[in-house]
Design an enzyme around this catalytic site. Structure first.
Site, PDB file in Angstrom:
ATOM      1  N   GLU A  51      41.355  -8.554 -12.743  1.00  0.00           N
ATOM      2  CA  GLU A  51      40.562  -7.591 -13.505  1.00  0.00           C
ATOM      3  C   GLU A  51      39.624  -6.806 -12.588  1.00  0.00           C
ATOM      4  O   GLU A  51      38.937  -7.375 -11.741  1.00  0.00           O
ATOM      5  CB  GLU A  51      39.702  -8.293 -14.562  1.00  0.00           C
ATOM      6  CG  GLU A  51      38.832  -7.269 -15.300  1.00  0.00           C
ATOM      7  CD  GLU A  51      37.780  -7.845 -16.251  1.00  0.00           C
ATOM      8  OE1 GLU A  51      37.701  -9.076 -16.395  1.00  0.00           O
ATOM      9  OE2 GLU A  51      37.042  -7.035 -16.818  1.00  0.00           O
ATOM     10  N   ASP A 116      25.460 -15.486  -6.077  1.00  0.00           N
ATOM     11  CA  ASP A 116      24.657 -14.271  -6.163  1.00  0.00           C
ATOM     12  C   ASP A 116      23.209 -14.654  -5.930  1.00  0.00           C
ATOM     13  O   ASP A 116      22.673 -15.500  -6.640  1.00  0.00           O
ATOM     14  CB  ASP A 116      24.836 -13.659  -7.568  1.00  0.00           C
ATOM     15  CG  ASP A 116      24.000 -12.409  -7.750  1.00  0.00           C
ATOM     16  OD1 ASP A 116      23.473 -11.895  -6.753  1.00  0.00           O
ATOM     17  OD2 ASP A 116      23.880 -11.946  -8.899  1.00  0.00           O
ATOM     18  N   ASP A 118      19.378 -13.052  -5.508  1.00  0.00           N
ATOM     19  CA  ASP A 118      18.677 -11.823  -5.801  1.00  0.00           C
ATOM     20  C   ASP A 118      17.195 -12.024  -5.534  1.00  0.00           C
ATOM     21  O   ASP A 118      16.607 -13.015  -5.948  1.00  0.00           O
ATOM     22  CB  ASP A 118      18.895 -11.527  -7.293  1.00  0.00           C
ATOM     23  CG  ASP A 118      18.496 -10.129  -7.653  1.00  0.00           C
ATOM     24  OD1 ASP A 118      19.271  -9.470  -8.319  1.00  0.00           O
ATOM     25  OD2 ASP A 118      17.399  -9.712  -7.256  1.00  0.00           O
ATOM     26  N   CYS A 138      10.106 -10.070   3.369  1.00  0.00           N
ATOM     27  CA  CYS A 138      10.732 -11.001   2.434  1.00  0.00           C
ATOM     28  C   CYS A 138      12.232 -11.132   2.680  1.00  0.00           C
ATOM     29  O   CYS A 138      12.857 -12.060   2.182  1.00  0.00           O
ATOM     30  CB  CYS A 138      10.412 -10.669   0.981  1.00  0.00           C
ATOM     31  SG  CYS A 138      10.697  -8.989   0.458  1.00  0.00           S
ATOM     32  N   ARG A 170      18.881  -5.602  -3.222  1.00  0.00           N
ATOM     33  CA  ARG A 170      17.868  -6.616  -2.993  1.00  0.00           C
ATOM     34  C   ARG A 170      18.427  -8.023  -2.867  1.00  0.00           C
ATOM     35  O   ARG A 170      17.757  -8.993  -3.177  1.00  0.00           O
ATOM     36  CB  ARG A 170      16.884  -6.583  -4.144  1.00  0.00           C
ATOM     37  CG  ARG A 170      17.612  -6.805  -5.448  1.00  0.00           C
ATOM     38  CD  ARG A 170      16.772  -6.488  -6.626  1.00  0.00           C
ATOM     39  NE  ARG A 170      17.561  -6.706  -7.827  1.00  0.00           N
ATOM     40  CZ  ARG A 170      17.245  -6.243  -9.022  1.00  0.00           C
ATOM     41  NH1 ARG A 170      16.149  -5.541  -9.167  1.00  0.00           N
ATOM     42  NH2 ARG A 170      17.996  -6.493 -10.052  1.00  0.00           N
ATOM     43  N   GLY A 171      19.686  -8.143  -2.479  1.00  0.00           N
ATOM     44  CA  GLY A 171      20.235  -9.487  -2.377  1.00  0.00           C
ATOM     45  C   GLY A 171      21.599  -9.466  -1.731  1.00  0.00           C
ATOM     46  O   GLY A 171      21.982  -8.498  -1.083  1.00  0.00           O
ATOM     47  N   LEU A 320      32.061 -11.269 -13.828  1.00  0.00           N
ATOM     48  CA  LEU A 320      32.304 -10.140 -12.929  1.00  0.00           C
ATOM     49  C   LEU A 320      31.249 -10.091 -11.843  1.00  0.00           C
ATOM     50  O   LEU A 320      30.112 -10.470 -12.053  1.00  0.00           O
ATOM     51  CB  LEU A 320      32.242  -8.841 -13.733  1.00  0.00           C
ATOM     52  CG  LEU A 320      33.360  -8.636 -14.760  1.00  0.00           C
ATOM     53  CD1 LEU A 320      32.913  -7.677 -15.835  1.00  0.00           C
ATOM     54  CD2 LEU A 320      34.618  -8.145 -14.081  1.00  0.00           C
TER      55      LEU A 320
END
Lengths: 429, 519
Positions: A51, A116, A118, A138, A170-171, A320
C-alpha cells in the site's frame, strides 16, 4: 558548513506545487525505491501488494494505492505530484482492489518493523525549544536515541538491515528491513517496542522511569550511551541544574528525604556539574544502606535522555509511515536516509530542501546546455533513467542516494541466497 | 485443510490418551455426541470459571496465595480437573477425573464457538484461557510438566555449561530471582525471541542476537506464548466455519446468549441518545463521571485538545452516555477550535475520527465504550496524554492531591491509596464512588466507566427528596412531551430510581443542578 544552511532555509511552502513536478520528474530515485520495495522479487507480488498513500494538495488523503510496476508508480506520482507519500503494509491482495475482495480476506500481511521518534515527545525535558521546533542543542537527543536503538536492534534482536531516515522536520524513522522483521506478528512488534521503552506515563506521571533490581543488561548498555552525552547535553546545554524551575523538576524525581538534603546543599553550590556530583553521591550513599535498589541518578539520566518511542506506530502491521525521499511540506526538507557513520555530525539544518536541489539543477544547467531539446521531447526507458542519474548527481541529494544504494547492496545479500535456492528448485523444466 | 485433518476418526486416538494429562492444549476437538442439556451446563460452568479468573486477576496478583486459594475453590466447586497428584488417586466422591477432563475439553470447545465472533470476544476469551492455563500449569507436578512439554513438542536445548559461564553475569542481571548459584543449578534454554514475547516485553530475560535465554523456572512463558498463538489461530479458523454452526437453530440462540454474558452490559447500545445536552456535560463531569473521564474532560477544557488515545477513551464514553453523532461533532469542534485548530482543520483532521467512532467511516464498526480492563491494560498513556486510569497511571502524590482537591476526606484518601498500592484499581475507583456519593456499599462491582455513570445517576436521581418533586421545572425541552407538566413524571421520579434512572438521567441531573444551587 553553517553557511549552507542559510540557502536551504529559503524554502517557501507556497512554491511547493511548482517544485514537486520537477522533483518527481528529475530527482526522485524511483529505481532504487522500486529495488528496495521489491526485495529482489523473492516473494511474488511483494511490491504489487504494497500500500502507498498520497497526501495531495489541500490535505486530500488517498489511501490504498498500489502499482504493478516501477513505471506505473512513476507515472502516477508524476501525474498527482503528492505533497507527501506514505508507505503501508504488504497485503493479501492488491490494495487498490481492496473493495472488490470479500470483506475480512483483505489483510495486512507484512511490513518492515518501524520506529518513529519525534522531538515533541521530549517537551517536558528540553528547555531550548518546544513542539515542532528543534535546534542543534536538542538534536543531541536524537543522536542518543539512534545510537541506543541501533545497538539494541542489532545486538539484542539480531537485525542487520536498519534504514534510518530523517523525517524532514523534528525526528526520524527507522525501517528494519530484515525478513525476520518484516514477518513479525503484531504482538511480537509490540513486545519489541515495549522492550525498548523505558520512559512511561503521561501528563499525570512525574517520575517516568523506574528501575528495578537487577538492572537489565539492555538498560546498562543504554546507560553507557547516555552517560557519554549527559554532562555536555543535559548539564551544560540544557542547564537542568541551573535554573530554579528545572532544578525543582529534577529534584521531584528523587526520594523525599534526599530531596530535602539536596535542597540544602544546593544553596551553597551553584555549579551544575558539582550539583550533579551531589546527586550521584546521595545515590551511592543510598545504595550502600538501603536493601532495595536505589537508582535515582540513573533514572534521572534516562528520563532526560532516553529515546521516547511512539509505540503505536511500531505495533500495527498496517500503520502508515512517511516514505523516505518524500518531501516535508512545511520545511521543504527531503526525508533522507542517514549514514550512521556520520551520525555525530548529522545536522538536520543541512538536509537539502526541495527548493535547494531544484535550484542546483537549474544552476548547473546554465553551464552545460547540451540536452536542452531532449527535455522537450519525451525520452524513454534507459535514456531517461541515465539522464535522471546525471540529474540527481548534480545536486546535494547525491550523497544520500549513494548511501541508499549502498544500503540496498547490503540488503540484497540477504535475497541473493534466497533467489539461488529458488532457482535451484526450478531447474527441472 | 487443517479442519479436515482434525476431523480424523476418533478411533485412532483413544480417549485415554487424549485425557492422559490433567491439562491440554485443546489441539483436537471432541467428536462424541452430547445432549443439549450437557452442552449448556458445560458451557455455563466454564463461563463461570473464566469469569472468576477475570475477577481474581483484577483483584489479586496472579498466582499469589489468595489468588490460588480462591481459584482452587472454584475449580473444586465447578468440578473441573484440579490438583492431581502424579499417581492419580481415585476421588472419593463426585465425578471421576476422567469425567472432569472430558468436561474441561468439551466446554472449552463450546466457548470457542461462542467467543470467536468478534475481536473483543476473542481477546477476552484468550486472556482468560491463558490465565487459566498459567494457574493450572503452575500447579502441575514437575514430572508432569516435562511430560506436557514433551507431548506438545515444546522441547528446547539447554545451553552448555561453558556458554552459561560466559553469560553468567548477563543471565543474573536479566532474570528475577536468579543468583550465581541458581545459574549453575538451573538449565537455561536458548529460544527464538518470538517464542517468549511476554518475557521480552517485560525485559525479564536475557536477549542476544534474536535469542532469549530462559531459565527453567520461566518455561511456563513459552507454554503460554505457544498456547496463545495456537488459540488465536484456532479462533480465527472457527470464526470462518461459524455460519455452518449458526444454521443450527438449537445452538445459535444459546451461543449468542453465552457470548453476551461476558461483560455484563453492552454500553454501545444507545438507549439514551439525545437525552443529554452539551451544556450539562460540565456539571455531569463533576458529579457523575468517573475520575478518568473527569480528568479527560478537564484537560480538554484546559488545552482545547486531546491526543488520539484520549479522544477515543472520552469520545466513546460520551457516546455511551447518550451523545448523538451531531452533538459529538459539535462538542469536539467547539472545544478544538478554541485552541490551535481552526474549523477547517478540524473538519479535515478530526471529524473523520469522530464519525469513525460512531461507525460512519472506515470499516463501519460501531465502537464500544472502553471497559475498565481495557483502560487499565491497553495503550498506556505516554508524553502529552491524559487518558488511562488515574488510579493506575498517576503518580501516587498527584493522585492524592487530586483527591484532596475533589474534597475526599483524608481517611478516604488513605483507603483509596491502600487499594491502589495493592493494584486494585477498580476497587479504588469504586471506593471513590462510594465516598463521593455518600453510600456505604455501592452494591455493584465496577468494571466500566459507563457503568459508573449509570450507577451515579441512579443514586443522585433517587436521592431527591419529595420537596424537589413539587417544584419540578416545567421547561425541559428534550424530554418526552407527553409527560410534560403532567403528574406522571413526578410519580416516576419518586419511585425507586433504578426503574427510570437511565432514561431520565438528563432530566434528573438538571433537577440536581438546581437542587445543589438551593442547598
Amino acid at each position: 558548513m553553517p553557511s549552507a544552511s542559510s540557502s536551504s532555509s529559503d524554502y517557501d511552502p507556497a512554491s511547493l506545487p511548482d517544485l514537486l513536478p520537477l522533483y518527481y520528474r528529475r530527482l526522485f530515485p524511483f529505481s532504487q525505491y522500486y529495488r528496495w520495495l521489491s526485495y529482489g522479487g523473492v516473494q511474488k507480488n511483494y511490491f504489487q501488494n504494497r500500500e502507498f498513500s498520497f497526501t495531495l494538495k489541500d490535505d486530500i488523503y488517498v489511501r490504498y494505492q498500489s502499482f504493478t510496476s516501477q513505471n506505473e508508480l512513476e507515472k502516477e506520482i508524476q501525474k498527482t505530484n503528492p505533497y507527501k507519500i506514505d508507505i503501508g503494509a504488504v497485503y493479501s491482495h492488491r490494495p487498490n482492489q481492496h473493495n472488490t475482495v470479500k470483506s475480512g480476506t483483505f489483510q495486512a500481511l507484512e511490513k518492515e518493523l518501524v520506529f518513529d521518534i519525534d522531538m515533541t515527545d521530549y517537551d517536558d525535558v528540553r528547555s531550548c525549544c518546544s513542539a515542532a521546533d528543534i535546534c542543534s542543542k536538542c538534536w543531541t537527543l536524537m543522536t542518543i536515541a539512534i545510537q541506543i536503538l541501533d545497538r539494541a536492534l542489532r545486538d539484542d534482536f539480531g537485525f542487520q538491515y536498519l534504514l534510518w531516515v530523517y523525517s524532514g522536520r523534528r525526528g526520524f524513522h527507522c525501517w528494519v528491513c530484515d525478513e525476520a522483521a518484516r514477518t513479525l506478528s503484531v504482538s511480537a512488534r509490540s513486545a519489541v517496542a515495549e522492550y525498548l521503552s523505558l520512559v512511561k506515563g503521561g501528563e499525570e506521571t512525574v517520575k517516568k522511569v523506574v528501575l528495578t533490581e537487577p538492572v537489565h543488561p539492555f538498560i546498562q548498555e543504554s546507560l553507557k550511551v547516555v552517560e557519554g552525552y549527559f554532562s555536555t547535553y543535559a548539564l551544560q546545554q540544557q542547564d537542568i541544574l541551573g535554573r530554579k524551575e528545572s532544578v525543582e523538576q529534577v529534584l521531584a524525581l528523587v526520594p523525599e528525604d534526599v530531596r530535602k538534603e539536596l535542597q540544602q546543599e544546593f544553596k551553597n553550590e551553584r555549579n551544575p556539574e558539582n550539583r550533579w556530583q551531589l546527586i550521584v553521591e546521595q545515590a551511592s550513599r543510598k545504595q550502600a544502606t538501603a536493601k532495595k535498589g536505589q537508582h535515582f541518578e540513573k533514572e534521572i539520566m534516562l528520563q532526560y535522555c532516553y529515546p521516547r518511542l511512539d509505540v503505536n506506530v511500531s505495533k500495527g502491521v498496517n500503520h502508515l509511515l512517511k516514505s523516505p525521499f518524500s518531501v516535508h511540506p512545511k520545511t521543504g526538507r527531503i526525508s533522507v536516509p542517514m549514514d550512521l557513520t556520520e551520525l555525530d555530525t548529522f545536522d538536520p539544518f543541512n538536509v537539502p530542501t526541495i527548493s535547494l536541489i531544484c535550484n542546483e539543477l537549474d544552476r548547473v544547467k546554465v553551464g552545460e546546455k547540451e540536452d536542452e531539446n531532449a527535455e522537450v521531447k519525451e525520452i524513454e526507458g534507459e535514456a531517461a533513467e541515465k539522464r535522471k542519474i546525471r540529474d540527481y548527481k548534480r545536486t546535494s541529494l547525491a550523497k544520500y542516494i549513494k548511501y541508499f544504494d549502498a544500503f540496498l547492496d547490503g540488503v540484497s545479500q540477504s535475497w541473493k541466497g534466497e533467489l539461488l535456492r529458488k532457482s535451484d528448485l526450478q531447474k527441472e523444466f | 485443510m487443517e479442519f479436515s485433518s482434525r476431523r480424523r476418526k476418533f478411533a485412532t486416538t483413544p480417549q485415554m490418551e487424549l485425557y492422559g494429562l490433567p491439562l491440554q492444549f485443546y489441539g483436537q476437538p471432541p467428536l462424541e455426541n452430547i445432549s443439549l442439556a450437557e452442552f449448556e451446563t458445560f458451557a455455563v460452568e466454564r463461563l463461570k470459571l473464566l469469569k472468576t479468573v477475570e475477577n481474581l486477576g483484577v483483584s489479586y496478583v496472579k498466582l499469589s496465595e489468595q489468588y490460588i486459594k480462591k481459584l482452587d475453590f472454584e475449580f473444586k466447586n465447578l468440578n473441573f480437573p484440579y490438583r492431581v497428584d502424579a499417581d492419580d488417586r481415585k476421588p472419593q466422591c463426585g465425578p471421576s477425573e476422567y469425567e472432569k477432563r472430558r468436561k474441561d475439553h468439551i466446554s472449552h470447545f463450546i466457548l470457542r464457538l461462542a467467543y470467536c465472533q468478534t475481536e473483543d470476544l476473542r481477546r477476552w476469551f484468550i486472556q482468560q484461557e491463558v490465565d487459566l492455563l498459567r494457574y493450572r500449569f503452575n500447579d502441575l507436578h514437575p514430572k508432569l510438566k516435562l511430560e506436557f512439554l514433551h507431548k506438545n513438542n515444546l522441547e528446547y536445548d539447554a545451553i552448555s555449561i561453558e556458554e552459561k559461564q560466559v553469560l553468567q553475569d548477563k543471565l543474573i542481571d536479566s532474570s528475577y530471582g536468579v543468583s550465581g548459584i541458581t545459574v549453575e543449578d538451573q538449565d537455561f534454554y536458548k529460544v527464538p525471541f518470538q517464542d517468549a514475547l511476554d518475557l521480552v516485553r517485560t525485559r525479564k530475560v536475557y536477549l542476544k542476537a534474536g535469542y532469549v535465554y530462559i531459565p527453567h523456572q520461566d518455561v511456563v512463558t513459552i507454554v503460554l506464548n505457544d498456547f496463545r498463538t495456537r488459540l488465536s489461530k484456532a479462533l480465527a479458523l472457527t470464526a470462518r466455519s461459524l455460519p455452518a454452526v449458526h444454521s443450527d437453530e438449537r445452538l445459535q440462540p444459546l451461543l449468542t446468549h453465552l457470548s453476551h454474558s461476558y461483560l455484563g452490559q453492552d454500553y454501545s447500545i444507545q438507549k439514551n441518545v439525545g437525552k443529554i445536552s452539551l451544556e450539562q456535560i460540565d456539571s455531569l463531569s463533576g458529579k457523575s463521571f468517573p475520575l478518568c473521564m473527569r480528568q479527560l474532560h478537564q484537560s480538554l477544557r484546559e488545552n482545547h485538545h486531546l491526543r488520539h488515545g484520549g479522544r477515543m477513551q472520552y469520545g466513546l464514553f460520551l457516546k455511551g452516555i447518550g451523545l448523538s453523532l451531531e452533538q459529538a461533532l459539535q462538542f469536539w469542534r467547539s472545544e478544538f477550535t478554541r485552541g490551535k485548530v481552526d474549523a477547517d482543520k478540524f473538519d479535515k483532521a478530526y471529524a473523520y475520527n469522530i464519525r469513525h467512532m460512531f461507525g460512519k467511516e472506515g470499516k463501519r464498526t460501531d465502537y464500544t465504550p472502553y471497559s475498565c480492563m481495557k483502560v487499565i491494560l491497553s495503550n498506556p498513556p505516554s508524553q502529552g496524554d491524559h487518558h488511562g486510569c488515574p488510579f493506575r497511571h498517576s503518580d501516587s502524590e498527584l493522585l492524592k492531591q487530586k483527591l484532596q482537591f475533589y474534597k475526599v476526606s483524608p481517611s478516604g484518601i488513605s483507603q483509596i491509596m491502600d487499594l491502589v498500592k495493592g493494584m486494585h484499581y477498580q476497587l479504588a475507583c469504586q471506593k471513590y464512588f462510594e465516598l463521593t456519593h455518600n453510600v456505604e456499599d455501592a452494591n455493584f462491582s465496577l468494571n466500566h466507566p459507563n457503568q459508573y455513570f449509570v450507577e451515579s445517576q441512579k443514586i443522585l436521581g433517587g436521592g431527591k427528596d419529595a420537596k424537589r418533586e413539587m417544584v419540578d421545572t416545567p421547561q425541559r425541552s428534550q424530554g418526552n412531551s407527553a409527560f410534560k407538566n403532567s403528574p406522571a413524571p413526578r410519580e416516576k421520579a419518586a419511585a425507586p430510581a433504578n426503574t427510570n434512572a437511565s432514561q431520565d438521567s438528563a432530566e434528573m441531573s438538571e433537577d440536581l443542578d438546581s437542587y445543589f444551587e438551593e442547598v
